[in-house]
Enzyme design. Structure first.
Site, PDB file in Angstrom:
ATOM      1  N   PRO A 157      -5.703   6.234  -3.403  1.00  0.00           N
ATOM      2  CA  PRO A 157      -5.459   4.782  -3.365  1.00  0.00           C
ATOM      3  C   PRO A 157      -4.334   4.189  -4.030  1.00  0.00           C
ATOM      4  O   PRO A 157      -4.275   4.354  -5.366  1.00  0.00           O
ATOM      5  CB  PRO A 157      -6.917   4.078  -3.746  1.00  0.00           C
ATOM      6  N   GLU A 158      -3.389   3.375  -3.335  1.00  0.00           N
ATOM      7  CA  GLU A 158      -2.445   2.538  -4.093  1.00  0.00           C
ATOM      8  C   GLU A 158      -2.638   1.230  -3.671  1.00  0.00           C
ATOM      9  O   GLU A 158      -3.684   0.792  -3.149  1.00  0.00           O
ATOM     10  CB  GLU A 158      -0.968   3.028  -3.641  1.00  0.00           C
TER      11      GLU A 158
END
Length: 290
Positions: A2-3
């Site tokens: 996850p960014e």
DNA sequence: AAGATCGCCTGCAGGC
DNA sequence: TGCCTGCAGGCGATCT
């Protein structure tokens, strides 16, 4: 992994489910999940019980839920963290770390994290540069999708640094939300090599790589976030899939979408950098005059 | 003091 | 078959 786009997808999903609900019970099933809550799991739990969730906020890869106590639950998904909304009757996930149950007996909030790089904490808020954020992320810069993000300020700060461009893009105290995937994608779009020295980067080139980062993350957000394995699942339980549109990351030996040259992978900061050796030329060692 | 490196953590792919 | 190594990589701590 996850960014920013993935975390924003989770934040938006959470906002629909947890707003104005009162926490009735908390269980911490793995101490490492609350390791950043220094007073310990017992304190973490007691600061949550009886509190009402007011909203869902995000900066970079961090998201937090402000409470009616004035504190907030801060979450970082790390590499493999998920925040799931599940019926309390649903069987426990293999890597369930923290569970929040609500007074209305509705669906509960679960923090699930295989690699335990992520975690939760309950913290007071602090004002930084006109924004109110949880204390432990006071050093995290605004992300480029923040309406108060200042591009000119970023360009100036970037060019004051003496490091490689990709290191700077990954520096969450300079600009937040960018991880290894979107850094490689932004550099590919801007046709810049990861090792370009920040101090020699022309302002126009700095603006271009920033614009590229904004573009790739905005597109990913529109697509619901990127995922490469089953570890990242958004709040609705469905994986986001944007990886088919990636141009550099994970594409070693595959042709560059612009020129056909095979994408190269090189070790970088204990991870990998993917780039087109034709479009993204390695900087020369020559010292340029000021 | 800024910049670079280390260690944490689990599951899986690939080699032998 | 099963052991071993490498890889995934964000981030705070710790070095230089």
């Amino acid at each position: 992994m996850p960014e920013l786009p993935e975390v924003e997808t989770v934040r938006a999903g959470l906002a629909r489910f947890v707003l104005d609900r009162e926490v009735a019970a908390v269980s911490v099933d793995h101490p490492r999940a609350v390791r950043r809550h220094v007073p310990g799991a017992g304190d973490f739990t007691s600061r949550l019980i009886g509190r009402r969730i007011l909203s869902a906020q995000r900066r970079g890869k961090y998201l937090w839920l402000p409470l009616d106590s004035g504190e907030a639950v801060l979450a970082h998904l790390g590499m493999s963290g998920q925040l799931l909304v599940q019926p309390s009757t649903a069987p426990a996930e293999k890597h369930l770390r923290v569970r929040l149950q609500f007074a209305d007996s509705g669906p509960e909030l679960r923090f699930v994290d295989q690699r335990t790089f992520g975690g939760l904490s309950v913290e007071p808020m602090v004002e930084v540069d006109g924004d109110v954020v949880p204390v432990s992320i006071a050093h995290i810069a605004r992300d480029p999708l923040d309406p108060r993000f200042e591009p000119a300020r970023f360009v100036t700060a970037l060019r004051r640094k003496h490091t490689e461009l990709k290191r700077a893009l990954l520096d969450q105290s300079l600009i937040s939300g960018i991880g290894n995937i979107y850094a490689d994608e932004a550099l590919w779009v801007a046709r810049l090599h990861y090792a370009r020295p920040t101090e020699k980067l022309a302002p126009a080139r700095a603006r271009e790589v920033l614009a590229a980062a904004i573009d790739v993350m905005t597109a990913a957000l529109a697509a619901g976030g990127t995922s490469f394995d089953s570890l990242y699942v958004n709040v609705n339980g469905a994986s986001g899939y944007f990886d088919r549109s990636l141009q550099a990351y994970g594409r070693e030996d595959k042709p560059c979408g612009r020129c056909g040259t095979p994408i190269r992978r090189e070790p970088f900061m204990n991870r990998s950098s993917y780039f087109c050796p034709h479009c993204q030329r390695r900087p020369s060692r020559a010292v340029l005059p000021l």
